[in-house]
Design an enzyme around this catalytic site. Structure first.
Site, PDB file in Angstrom:
ATOM      1  N   ALA A  95       5.223  -1.629   2.633  1.00 52.18           N
ATOM      2  CA  ALA A  95       5.062  -0.162   2.624  1.00 52.18           C
ATOM      3  C   ALA A  95       5.401   0.358   1.236  1.00 52.18           C
ATOM      4  O   ALA A  95       6.159  -0.275   0.487  1.00 52.18           O
ATOM      5  CB  ALA A  95       5.993   0.477   3.651  1.00 52.18           C
ATOM      6  N   GLY A 146      -0.976   1.994   0.906  1.00 54.18           N
ATOM      7  CA  GLY A 146      -2.268   2.063   0.214  1.00 54.18           C
ATOM      8  C   GLY A 146      -2.157   1.970  -1.288  1.00 54.18           C
ATOM      9  O   GLY A 146      -3.140   2.156  -2.004  1.00 54.18           O
ATOM     10  N   GLY A 147      -0.932   1.644  -1.766  1.00 55.53           N
ATOM     11  CA  GLY A 147      -0.745   1.480  -3.211  1.00 55.53           C
ATOM     12  C   GLY A 147      -1.707   0.446  -3.791  1.00 55.53           C
ATOM     13  O   GLY A 147      -2.163   0.565  -4.930  1.00 55.53           O
ATOM     14  N   GLY A 148      -2.031  -0.556  -2.996  1.00 59.41           N
ATOM     15  CA  GLY A 148      -2.957  -1.592  -3.456  1.00 59.41           C
ATOM     16  C   GLY A 148      -4.396  -1.324  -3.025  1.00 59.41           C
ATOM     17  O   GLY A 148      -5.285  -2.123  -3.311  1.00 59.41           O
ATOM     18  N   GLU A 161      -5.549  -2.188   6.695  1.00 55.64           N
ATOM     19  CA  GLU A 161      -4.149  -2.289   7.152  1.00 55.64           C
ATOM     20  C   GLU A 161      -3.920  -1.402   8.376  1.00 55.64           C
ATOM     21  O   GLU A 161      -3.245  -1.805   9.323  1.00 55.64           O
ATOM     22  CB  GLU A 161      -3.191  -1.876   6.028  1.00 55.64           C
TER      23      GLU A 161
HETATM   24  C1  A5P Z   1      -1.579  -2.178   0.053  1.00 55.56           C
HETATM   25  O1  A5P Z   1      -2.643  -1.315  -0.072  1.00 55.56           O
HETATM   26  C2  A5P Z   1      -0.332  -1.421   0.401  1.00 55.56           C
HETATM   27  O2  A5P Z   1      -0.416  -0.654   1.548  1.00 55.56           O
HETATM   28  C3  A5P Z   1       0.895  -2.309   0.450  1.00 55.56           C
HETATM   29  O3  A5P Z   1       1.206  -2.723   1.743  1.00 55.56           O
HETATM   30  C4  A5P Z   1       2.016  -1.528  -0.106  1.00 55.56           C
HETATM   31  O4  A5P Z   1       1.562  -0.998  -1.332  1.00 55.56           O
HETATM   32  C5  A5P Z   1       3.283  -2.337  -0.305  1.00 55.56           C
HETATM   33  O5  A5P Z   1       3.136  -3.238  -1.346  1.00 55.56           O
HETATM   34  P1  A5P Z   1       4.355  -4.002  -2.014  1.00 55.56           P
HETATM   35  O6  A5P Z   1       4.923  -4.909  -0.981  1.00 55.56           O
HETATM   36  O7  A5P Z   1       3.712  -4.737  -3.164  1.00 55.56           O
HETATM   37  O8  A5P Z   1       5.321  -2.976  -2.503  1.00 55.56           O
END
Ligand code: A5P
Length: 224
Positions: A84, A97-99, A105
């Site tokens: 998250a 959604g950072g990635g 998801e």
């Molecule tokens: C991917 O789009 C994201 O939802 C990731 O689950 C979220 O950014 C967490 O990533 P990290 O574990 O790298 O912090």
């Protein structure tokens, strides 16, 4: 983070289960831990539903078997494990959604009987307040941005790659990263944003999460 990845892999993955695999760095560690358990024979017949190309690659690199048709999400997944970007302690809502993998998801989390989230303690807050990724079709870029700015007073930025080209998700859509300030009613906000024509998915997650495993800097763990 390695501790919570190991804990989740040993506690929540049972033999023969269908496992939704999220994306991101916490999931990279989790996939490694699960791969070790599968290689040593401690876990058997686990099949993975990948949330992204990254998750697909992690399964491959760590010797984890995919479900037979990994391009379709099964309607029932036994357990999903994901990361998250921010977690609200009381409401148990998240920003993800950072990635850019938010769409798949969310489909995986909403199809799972049990969901576990792995994160470090810097991500836990009282109320959500970081920028929210909003996935939208390219055709609706202008109308969605205008609505978000006028009706939600949001500050929106089109997600771009390092060289300035737009970022396209694996489903071929754009992402607007939007600042709304503090989000006091995450469920209402998710519903309102999703009702804008052209919006495909919103990075506010109000899914039913069984446990958030949170890692502190000193290696200790707590759960919410
Ligand atoms: C991917 O789009 C994201 O939802 C990731 O689950 C979220 O950014 C967490 O990533 P990290 O574990 O790298 O912090």
């Amino acid at each position: 983070m390695n501790e919570i990845a190991r804990l989740a892999a040993s506690t929540y993955v049972s033999d023969g289960c269908v496992l939704g695999l999220g994306s991101g760095s916490a999931i990279e560690r989790f996939a490694r831990s699960l791969g070790e358990l599968v290689a040593s024979g401690e876990k058997k017949e686990v099949r993975i539903v990948p949330s992204s190309m990254q998750a697909w690659g992690l399964a491959d690199q760590n010797g984890l078997r995919l479900i037979d048709d990994s391009s379709h999400c099964p309607s029932k997944i036994d357990v999903a494990v994901d990361g998250a970007d921010q977690i609200a302690r009381r409401s148990r809502s998240m920003i993800k959604g950072g990635g850019g993998a938010l769409l798949r998801e969310k489909v995986i989390l909403s199809s799972s009987a049990k969901s576990i989230i792995l994160a470090d303690s810097s991500k836990v807050v009282d109320n959500l307040r970081r920028s929210v990724p909003i996935e939208l079709i390219q055709f609706a870029f202008k109308s969605v941005q205008e609505k978000l700015e006028k009706e939600f007073k949001a500050d929106c930025h089109l997600r771009k790659l390092e060289k300035g080209y737009p970022f396209f998700t694996e489903s071929g859509n754009l992402i607007l990263d939007c600042e709304f300030g503090e989000i006091n009613s995450p469920k209402e906000m998710e519903n309102q944003l999703k009702s804008i024509p052209g919006v495909v998915e919103v990075g506010i997650f109000n899914c039913n999460i069984e446990k958030f495993y949170v890692g502190n800097q000193d290696g200790s763990i707590f759960s919410i």
